[in-house]
Design a protein around this motif. Structure first.
Motif, short mmCIF file in Angstrom:
data_model
loop_
_atom_site.label_atom_id
_atom_site.label_comp_id
_atom_site.label_asym_id
_atom_site.label_seq_id
_atom_site.Cartn_x
_atom_site.Cartn_y
_atom_site.Cartn_z
N ASP A 37 33.05 47.79 3.31
CA ASP A 37 33.45 48.76 2.29
C ASP A 37 33.09 50.17 2.76
O ASP A 37 31.97 50.63 2.57
CB ASP A 37 32.74 48.43 0.97
CG ASP A 37 33.27 49.24 -0.20
OD1 ASP A 37 34.12 50.12 0.02
OD2 ASP A 37 32.83 48.99 -1.34
N PHE A 38 34.05 50.86 3.37
CA PHE A 38 33.84 52.22 3.85
C PHE A 38 34.08 53.27 2.76
O PHE A 38 33.79 54.45 2.98
CB PHE A 38 34.77 52.52 5.03
CG PHE A 38 34.25 52.06 6.36
CD1 PHE A 38 33.31 52.79 7.05
CD2 PHE A 38 34.73 50.89 6.95
CE1 PHE A 38 32.84 52.38 8.29
CE2 PHE A 38 34.27 50.46 8.19
CZ PHE A 38 33.32 51.21 8.86
N ASP A 39 34.63 52.88 1.63
CA ASP A 39 34.99 53.83 0.59
C ASP A 39 33.75 54.20 -0.23
O ASP A 39 33.09 53.31 -0.79
CB ASP A 39 36.05 53.21 -0.33
CG ASP A 39 36.70 54.23 -1.24
OD1 ASP A 39 36.07 55.26 -1.54
OD2 ASP A 39 37.84 53.99 -1.68
N VAL A 83 30.03 40.41 3.40
CA VAL A 83 30.38 41.79 3.03
C VAL A 83 29.31 42.76 3.53
O VAL A 83 28.11 42.49 3.40
CB VAL A 83 30.51 41.94 1.50
CG1 VAL A 83 30.76 43.40 1.12
CG2 VAL A 83 31.62 41.07 0.95
N VAL A 84 29.75 43.88 4.10
CA VAL A 84 28.87 45.03 4.31
C VAL A 84 29.15 45.99 3.15
O VAL A 84 30.25 46.55 3.07
CB VAL A 84 29.12 45.73 5.66
CG1 VAL A 84 28.29 47.01 5.75
CG2 VAL A 84 28.79 44.80 6.82
N PRO A 85 28.21 46.16 2.23
CA PRO A 85 28.46 46.94 1.02
C PRO A 85 28.70 48.42 1.30
O PRO A 85 28.26 48.96 2.33
CB PRO A 85 27.18 46.76 0.19
CG PRO A 85 26.53 45.54 0.76
CD PRO A 85 26.88 45.53 2.22
N GLY A 86 29.41 49.06 0.38
CA GLY A 86 29.65 50.49 0.46
C GLY A 86 28.44 51.28 -0.01
O GLY A 86 27.43 50.73 -0.44
N ILE A 122 37.75 43.09 8.01
CA ILE A 122 38.67 43.86 7.17
C ILE A 122 37.94 45.07 6.60
O ILE A 122 36.90 44.93 5.97
CB ILE A 122 39.23 43.00 6.02
CG1 ILE A 122 39.94 41.76 6.59
CG2 ILE A 122 40.17 43.81 5.14
CD1 ILE A 122 40.39 40.77 5.52
N MET A 123 38.51 46.26 6.83
CA MET A 123 37.84 47.49 6.43
C MET A 123 38.63 48.21 5.33
O MET A 123 39.79 48.59 5.53
CB MET A 123 37.67 48.39 7.65
CG MET A 123 36.74 47.77 8.69
SD MET A 123 36.68 48.67 10.26
CE MET A 123 38.21 48.12 11.02
N ASP A 124 37.99 48.36 4.19
CA ASP A 124 38.58 49.07 3.05
C ASP A 124 38.30 50.55 3.23
O ASP A 124 37.14 50.98 3.22
CB ASP A 124 37.98 48.54 1.75
CG ASP A 124 38.68 49.09 0.52
OD1 ASP A 124 39.83 49.57 0.64
OD2 ASP A 124 38.09 49.05 -0.58
#
Length: 269
Positions: A37-39, A83-86, A122-124
């Motif tokens: 989660d890059f956002d 998941v890697v959290p934002g 997958i990168m958001d």
């Protein structure tokens, strides 16, 4: 080594996060998947990992900046979905001089720590086409572009393709543009889809995802639409889309015909 996929469109409200979540959960039934989660808005994290205890993407990038050792510890959602959290602090990245100069290399270095553990990463991405997005796309092997038929335009797609060209990632594979929140009952929507296919050919994916209130409900529940409401049209659509995408890896690069030369020149200048 993992297939890295950026989910991006400079238009907001097209379902980037919904796409990342549903593809991630769908593929995790057969593959090992990591969602990043890059956002800074952290919608993906808040949906499927609201009580996370693992390091955030900002904490990982800070370690890269300071050459500290990285011990990847993503949040486990299922054994095959992590998941890697934002992090809201990602808003600071755009003004960090070190990241401005070396952001692409930093994201690439970070991804190398995850490549061997997953089939798909997958990168958001956030909407703003700034240093962060350029760095993510520059470090990606693939990009998927959600769009909405209602606001589709030839110029909009060509502008986006020109932005991608400006990143200068010559190995970037365009998985395609797909129409999300699609309304089959509207003549205008069907017309826009056919127009898009005529203009851009294989760049436009065959499968669309229907508009459904259940998709938002599934996001709030931290589930894919397929798990939340398996008989829903959107659930079936996402399954078909995920199958179509599996055949699209390493299939198409940027078509120079879809790039606006004057805009590209201004962006490089």
């Amino acid at each position: 080594m993992a297939n890295t996929i950026s989910i991006y469109n400079f238009k907001g409200g097209v379902g980037k996060t919904t796409t990342a979540i549903n593809l991630g959960i769908s593929w995790a039934k057969s593959f090992k998947v990591l969602l990043i989660d890059f956002d800074p808005q952290c919608n993906l994290s808040n949906s499927i990992a609201p009580d996370h205890e693992s390091p955030t993407i900002y904490e990982y990038l800070k370690k890269v900046m300071h050459d500290h050792e990285i011990n990847p510890r993503p949040e486990e959602i299922t054994p095959y979905l992590h998941v890697v959290p934002g992090d809201l602090q990602m808003t600071q990245i755009e003004s960090n001089n070190q990241f401005i100069s070396f952001g692409r290399e930093m994201v690439s270095k970070l991804l190398m720590h995850f490549h061997r553990e997953y089939d798909f990463v997958i990168m958001d991405c956030p909407t703003n086409f700034g240093v962060l997005v350029k760095s993510i796309i520059g470090a990606s092997r693939n990009i998927l572009i959600p769009a909405i038929a209602d606001n589709f335009s030839m110029t909009g797609v060509k502008t986006l393709m020109t932005y991608l060209a400006a990143v200068e990632n010559h190995s970037l594979n365009i998985l395609g543009v797909y129409f999300n929140m699609f309304n089959n009952n509207m003549n205008l929507t069907a017309k826009k889809f056919e127009e898009a296919k005529d203009l851009f050919g294989s760049l436009i994916l065959e499968n669309t995802v229907s508009r459904s209130i259940k998709v938002g409900e599934a996001n709030d529940a931290g589930e894919s639409i397929a798990d939340y409401s398996p008989d829903n049209h959107a659930a079936q659509d996402f399954m078909k889309l995920s199958d179509e995408l599996l055949a699209k890896f390493n299939s198409q690069s940027l078509n120079p015909e879809f790039i606006l030369p004057d805009l590209l020149e201004r962006m490089k200048g």
